[in-house]
Design a protein around this motif. Sequence first.
Motif, PDB file in Angstrom:
ATOM      1  N   GLY A   1      -7.574  -4.709  -0.823  1.00 56.57           N
ATOM      2  CA  GLY A   1      -8.690  -5.429  -0.233  1.00 56.57           C
ATOM      3  C   GLY A   1      -9.437  -6.260  -1.253  1.00 56.57           C
ATOM      4  N   SER A   2      -9.618  -5.721  -2.458  1.00 52.58           N
ATOM      5  CA  SER A   2     -10.304  -6.454  -3.518  1.00 52.58           C
ATOM      6  C   SER A   2      -9.465  -7.614  -4.035  1.00 52.58           C
TER       7      SER A   2
ATOM      8  N   HIS B   1      -3.279   0.413  -3.527  1.00 51.97           N
ATOM      9  CA  HIS B   1      -4.067   1.187  -2.578  1.00 51.97           C
ATOM     10  C   HIS B   1      -4.840   0.250  -1.658  1.00 51.97           C
ATOM     11  N   SER B   2      -5.328   0.786  -0.550  1.00 49.75           N
ATOM     12  CA  SER B   2      -6.014  -0.061   0.428  1.00 49.75           C
ATOM     13  C   SER B   2      -7.227  -0.762  -0.171  1.00 49.75           C
ATOM     14  N   GLY B   3      -8.064  -0.018  -0.902  1.00 51.65           N
ATOM     15  CA  GLY B   3      -9.252  -0.625  -1.479  1.00 51.65           C
ATOM     16  C   GLY B   3      -8.918  -1.667  -2.533  1.00 51.65           C
TER      17      GLY B   3
ATOM     18  N   ASP C   1      -8.309  10.037  -6.449  1.00 52.12           N
ATOM     19  CA  ASP C   1      -8.245   8.775  -7.181  1.00 52.12           C
ATOM     20  C   ASP C   1      -8.366   8.949  -8.691  1.00 52.12           C
TER      21      ASP C   1
ATOM     22  N   ARG D   1       0.846  -1.182   0.000  1.00 49.81           N
ATOM     23  CA  ARG D   1       0.000   0.000   0.000  1.00 49.81           C
ATOM     24  C   ARG D   1       0.886   1.238   0.000  1.00 49.81           C
TER      25      ARG D   1
ATOM     26  N   GLU E   1      -7.103   2.545  -7.119  1.00 51.73           N
ATOM     27  CA  GLU E   1      -8.059   2.599  -6.022  1.00 51.73           C
ATOM     28  C   GLU E   1      -9.480   2.666  -6.580  1.00 51.73           C
ATOM     29  N   ALA E   2     -10.486   2.568  -5.694  1.00 54.99           N
ATOM     30  CA  ALA E   2     -11.877   2.716  -6.106  1.00 54.99           C
ATOM     31  C   ALA E   2     -12.017   3.965  -6.968  1.00 54.99           C
TER      32      ALA E   2
ATOM     33  N   ARG F   1     -18.189  -1.800  -4.571  1.00 53.27           N
ATOM     34  CA  ARG F   1     -17.229  -2.838  -4.189  1.00 53.27           C
ATOM     35  C   ARG F   1     -17.240  -4.011  -5.161  1.00 53.27           C
TER      36      ARG F   1
ATOM     37  N   ARG G   1     -15.349  -3.071  -8.216  1.00 49.38           N
ATOM     38  CA  ARG G   1     -13.916  -2.985  -7.930  1.00 49.38           C
ATOM     39  C   ARG G   1     -13.291  -4.377  -7.868  1.00 49.38           C
TER      40      ARG G   1
END
Length: 318
Positions: free
Chosen positions: A264-265, A259-261, A195, A83, A187-188, A231, A234
């Motif tokens: 996460g995905s 990125h964090s999102g 973004d 990240r 990112e999202a 989500r 993404r």
Amino acid sequence: MDVERPFHFRYTTVKGYFLQSEDDTDDKEFDFLKQNFGLIERSYETDGDAAEETQWKRFEKLVRHMDEKSEDGVQYKVLFLGRHGQGWHNVAETKYGTEAWDCYWSLLEGADGITWSDANLTAIGQGQAKDVHELWKTQLSRGIPSPETYYTSPLTRTIETADLSFKGLELPEDRPYEPIGKELLREALGVHTCDRRSTASHIRKVFPHVELEPGFSEPDPLWEADYREPRSARKYRLEQLLDDVFEHDRGVFLSLTSHSGAIGSILEAIEHRAFALQTGGVIPVLAKAEKIAGEREEPPHEPSEGPPPCDSPPAAPN
């Protein structure tokens, strides 16, 4: 003439090798800087006479053996998911509060002397990336396999993070740090100006060492001012990114700075447990990919994620 039939991959996480992949690891207490990137100390079936080699060298031997001996249509890769360090958008969200950030401030280019559109790293964020550099420097001396490919989101903060993390390391001649900008590794998408990426010409001017993938457009084709990517969309986008990587990259150890999102995905896509990463955090995961016939199923279109825009800034938190 044979026609290539459409396919995608089904991903799973191979557990038992990294602390971050184990259900009983507390992601709030885990410190990748102090815990060897989370590599579990253990023996492997491939150790043989190499039992006295470093943990990382034995792990690399195991994973390459798993990949080489896998059945047709199956691959194994270790993904170093990094990240970006703290950016000015992170500072702004803390300053204004998440509720006000999401509905008002994130739609602006910046405010109060802070610019967060395609945000740069702060001094703290630069320091976090330099800490990762020092960790790689230490682990390289202990036999960690350097990445065979360096992928990065094309946003400024991720490229800056990758540069500070990897530039100047003593890497093998056949694995130099030559980052590749991947559009889908972002990112999202939408609404938040932090973004929205810069133009391709700007990226090439500021970061001439970054290779932008084929077909990379001059303007940002994905960001919409009035639609925040849900989500499910993404996850589908990051699955497409993984499909691209696993289809075309024969490397086994890969770096993805994102990125964090997005991370996460990726974790969701490979059926990994949810694992929160602090800014600047890095976790490797061992992923298995199985080739599946047919197109990947696209999720249905959903409403924009997040709150509707505010006409004026909500009150700041106490």
